[in-house]
Design an enzyme around this catalytic site. Structure first.
Site, PDB file in Angstrom:
ATOM      1  N   GLY A  73       7.335 -13.657  10.422  1.00  0.00           N
ATOM      2  CA  GLY A  73       6.943 -12.285  10.725  1.00  0.00           C
ATOM      3  C   GLY A  73       7.691 -11.250   9.897  1.00  0.00           C
ATOM      4  O   GLY A  73       8.632 -11.557   9.150  1.00  0.00           O
ATOM      5  N   HIS A  74       7.276  -9.998  10.074  1.00  0.00           N
ATOM      6  CA  HIS A  74       7.857  -8.898   9.317  1.00  0.00           C
ATOM      7  C   HIS A  74       9.350  -8.744   9.598  1.00  0.00           C
ATOM      8  O   HIS A  74       9.822  -8.958  10.702  1.00  0.00           O
ATOM      9  CB  HIS A  74       7.128  -7.584   9.646  1.00  0.00           C
ATOM     10  CG  HIS A  74       7.250  -7.175  11.087  1.00  0.00           C
ATOM     11  ND1 HIS A  74       8.316  -6.458  11.572  1.00  0.00           N
ATOM     12  CD2 HIS A  74       6.436  -7.385  12.141  1.00  0.00           C
ATOM     13  CE1 HIS A  74       8.163  -6.238  12.858  1.00  0.00           C
ATOM     14  NE2 HIS A  74       7.012  -6.797  13.239  1.00  0.00           N
ATOM     15  N   ASN A  75      10.084  -8.432   8.545  1.00  0.00           N
ATOM     16  CA  ASN A  75      11.527  -8.139   8.629  1.00  0.00           C
ATOM     17  C   ASN A  75      12.384  -9.347   9.005  1.00  0.00           C
ATOM     18  O   ASN A  75      13.560  -9.190   9.341  1.00  0.00           O
ATOM     19  CB  ASN A  75      11.825  -6.994   9.603  1.00  0.00           C
ATOM     20  CG  ASN A  75      11.300  -5.671   9.106  1.00  0.00           C
ATOM     21  OD1 ASN A  75      10.166  -5.293   9.433  1.00  0.00           O
ATOM     22  ND2 ASN A  75      12.081  -4.952   8.321  1.00  0.00           N
TER      23      ASN A  75
END
Length: 348
Positions: free
Chosen positions: A248-250
């Site tokens: 996922g993001h980050n």
């Protein structure tokens, strides 16, 4: 890989592998085969001696030799040749170099590719047909990009990397040197971020960051690494990611991390150096997994794990505690039955 038209006496192979030959050194080998699919004049690979226990030795007689880690006199079967080495997996890598050649590279830049004039290409770059590369990209020396790859503007791909067919690399992402991305993977797609308000449809949150892969990273087929909302989703050097993995993001992965198939990391989670996550492990958002941690397959990590060691279960706990939980769970029906007898005074 493609098999070479090559053959070598197993006596010479044993010397090359620094192994001990039990058998006829003049027997010729021409390739490597699986233990459960023996082939004529090939070397059969057994990861450990225990792997030989469930195999029909009659079926192995047509092979050139069996590669094993240890053997005693009682385990030797007449008519079979053995090459005994300390580490069969390392020896297997040497055998691959003898009998196989890498997948043939595409040559040069295919005229059917679409490369923006602003793209900077290093020396020895190979680009396949119907690949599209957007403006202001940097493709360093000796990069190989197979057909039907889509590379958005502003991407950097480090020296010697290989991008297989049908990969998508989104805008401004960075791929380190000597990395491999397998077919169908997407690097830098938008993360799963939405703003929900009462009585209103979910509103998409823009993802303005990027994704960065370190050096010698390998991404399996059909895996996704989402770009950050702000900042960077980062994958450390020498990390290996299996097929069908979602990051996922980050998220932040350290160096030498191993993620097995169908692992899912929710946004802003992090995994430390040399961690190993088994198949289908799920990690919650913002969860921290420290370095030198191994998590068993199908476990769920819902809170931080910082102490090195082995973990398993849902929620994931130290593996010794998890095993006690499983043992207790198996005993639960009998315990409940006894409790009911004591409470009601009679057996059901």
């Amino acid at each position: 890989m493609k098999r070479k038209d090559a053959a070598m006496p197993i006596g010479e192979l044993a010397k090359k592998l620094n192994g001990k030959l039990l058998g006829d050194p003049a027997v010729i080998a021409g390739g490597i085969c699986a233990l459960n699919e023996p082939q004529e004049s090939f070397i059969c690979f057994a990861r450990t001696r225990a792997g030989l226990e469930n195999v029909s030795f009659d079926s192995l007689r047509k092979t050139a030799a069996v590669l094993v880690d240890s053997l005693d006199a009682a385990a030797v079967h007449p008519g079979l040749n053995y090459i005994v080495v300390p580490d069969p997996q390392s020896a297997l890598l040497s055998l691959v170099e003898v009998f196989y050649i890498p997948i043939p590279k595409i040559e040069g830049i295919n005229p059917k590719s679409d490369i923006h004039p602003s793209v900077k290409l290093g020396s020895g770059v190979c680009i396949g047909a119907f690949t599209s590369i957007g403006e202001n990209c940097l493709i360093e020396d000796d990069v190989v990009i197979f057909p039907h790859v889509t590379i958005y503007p502003g991407v950097t791909i480090g020296r010697g990397s290989i991008i297989h067919a049908a990969v998508v690399i989104r805008e401004d992402c960075q791929i380190g040197a000597a990395s491999i991305i397998h077919s169908g993977s997407i690097i830098g797609a938008d993360g799963f971020g939405y703003l929900s308000r009462d009585a209103m449809a979910a509103q998409k949150i823009p993802h303005l960051g990027t994704a960065r892969l370190g050096d010698r990273v390998e991404i399996g087929a059909n895996s996704c690494i989402d770009r950050a909302t702000f900042g960077t989703t980062s994958i450390g050097d020498d990390t290996k990611i299996d097929n069908l993995v979602q990051i996922g993001h980050n998220c932040r992965l350290g160096k030498q991390v191993l993620l097995c198939g169908q692992v899912g990391l929710a946004g802003s989670s992090s995994v430390g150096d040399r961690a190993v996550l088994g198949g289908k492990v799920g990690v919650g958002n913002h969860v921290v997994i420290g370095s030198d941690i191994r998590v068993a397959a199908i476990s769920g990590v819902s809170r931080d794990i910082r102490e090195p060691g082995d973990y398993g279960g849902y929620p994931a706990v130290p593996v010794s505690q998890w095993r006690r939980q499983i043992t207790s769970l198996r005993r639960l029906p009998a315990i409940l039955k006894q409790l009911k007898i004591r409470t009601n005074g009679e057996e059901d």
